[in-house]
Design a protein around this motif. Structure first.
Motif, short mmCIF file in Angstrom:
data_model
loop_
_atom_site.label_atom_id
_atom_site.label_comp_id
_atom_site.label_asym_id
_atom_site.label_seq_id
_atom_site.Cartn_x
_atom_site.Cartn_y
_atom_site.Cartn_z
N UNK A 1 0.68 -1.14 -0.11
CA UNK A 1 -0.12 -0.09 0.05
C UNK A 1 0.77 1.29 -0.12
N UNK A 2 2.01 1.19 0.77
CA UNK A 2 2.94 2.41 0.53
C UNK A 2 3.37 2.53 -0.51
N UNK A 3 3.85 1.43 -1.42
CA UNK A 3 4.38 1.65 -2.71
C UNK A 3 3.26 2.20 -3.69
N UNK B 1 2.09 -1.99 -6.60
CA UNK B 1 1.63 -2.81 -5.39
C UNK B 1 2.18 -4.10 -5.25
N UNK B 2 2.45 -4.89 -6.28
CA UNK B 2 3.07 -6.01 -6.57
C UNK B 2 4.62 -6.07 -6.02
N UNK B 3 5.43 -5.17 -6.74
CA UNK B 3 6.70 -4.77 -6.28
C UNK B 3 7.00 -4.30 -4.98
N UNK B 4 5.96 -3.54 -4.60
CA UNK B 4 6.00 -3.12 -3.00
C UNK B 4 5.93 -4.12 -2.10
N UNK B 5 4.94 -5.35 -2.48
CA UNK B 5 4.79 -6.14 -1.45
C UNK B 5 6.06 -7.40 -1.56
N UNK B 6 6.52 -7.41 -2.83
CA UNK B 6 7.48 -8.29 -2.88
C UNK B 6 8.90 -7.58 -2.32
N UNK B 7 9.06 -6.25 -2.32
CA UNK B 7 10.24 -5.72 -1.50
C UNK B 7 10.26 -5.59 -0.22
N UNK B 8 8.96 -5.56 0.46
CA UNK B 8 8.53 -5.78 1.79
C UNK B 8 8.90 -7.36 2.17
N UNK B 9 8.67 -8.11 1.35
CA UNK B 9 8.95 -9.65 1.49
C UNK B 9 10.28 -9.75 1.66
#
Length: 219
Positions: free
Chosen positions: A109-111, A170-178
């Motif tokens: 969400x931040x991304x 959204x996808x890459x932000x989640x991936x970066x967080x993970x």
């Protein structure tokens, strides 16, 4: 089947809650498509102006994870969550898994708000991308073949750039967080106490990051 469900109660609860909310939105929309623009969908979607001007706007960083655009979007994400989330929950335990799921969702969400604040976005896929990165580390730690999680991640990353309606941020932000969580998991693997605290620390960290991004929208 019952035994499996009992082992992953948080995953099952998320799937049931997400499906129930989508069904309510579908009833409002009077169809299985266009649920994003039902009253319930509009109240949950992540969109910069709504985040700034609605009284509960900042909560959309979480609520958007529990709503989907149509039946295909819902089914795809819930099937992915069943397999990826279930394996992660078994490894971490239900409460810590939930913290990881929300942390990944907040990173996503931040991304979205930083890179695409004017694009309305819904769905659990950002959080699921975070779980896929974490799952690779789980497989590595258990000495399992990485072929399955890496293939799954690769297919989804390629799909992110091929399907125009998908939120790349959204996808890459989640991936970066993970990936951040996975990297810390490896670094802390020799310290069980820190490993137990890691999901909560990451939830706090990404909540702060999300809050900072929300504040930048108002500048």
């Amino acid at each position: 089947m019952r035994t499996t469900i009992q082992r992953v109660p948080a995953t099952v609860t998320i799937i049931l809650a997400t499906t129930l909310l989508w069904l309510l939105a579908a009833l409002q929309a009077r169809g299985i498509s266009g649920t994003a623009w039902s009253p319930l969908g509009e109240s949950t979607l992540l969109w910069g102006p709504a985040v700034l001007h609605d009284a509960t706007g900042p909560l959309r960083g979480i609520t958007a994870l529990f709503m989907h655009v149509d039946i295909q979007h819902l089914l795809l994400n819930m099937v992915m969550l069943w397999f990826v989330g279930g394996a992660t929950e078994i490894a971490f335990g239900s409460a810590r898994f939930l913290a990881l799921y929300l942390a990944g969702g907040l990173a996503s969400s931040a991304a979205i708000l930083y890179f695409q604040p004017l694009t309305p976005t819904l769905g659990a896929s950002g959080a699921i991308f975070a779980l896929m990165a974490i799952l690779i580390v789980i497989y590595h730690q258990k000495g399992l073949s990485l072929a399955t999680p890496l293939t799954l991640l690769g297919i989804n990353v390629v799909g992110t750039f091929l399907v125009s309606s998908i939120s790349v941020a959204g996808h890459l932000g989640g991936l970066a967080g993970g990936a951040i969580i996975a990297g810390l998991y490896i670094q802390l693997s020799g310290n069980p106490r820190f490993l137990r605290a890691l999901p909560w620390a990451m939830l706090g960290l990404f909540a702060v990051v999300y809050g900072i991004v929300v504040l930048t929208l108002a500048v």
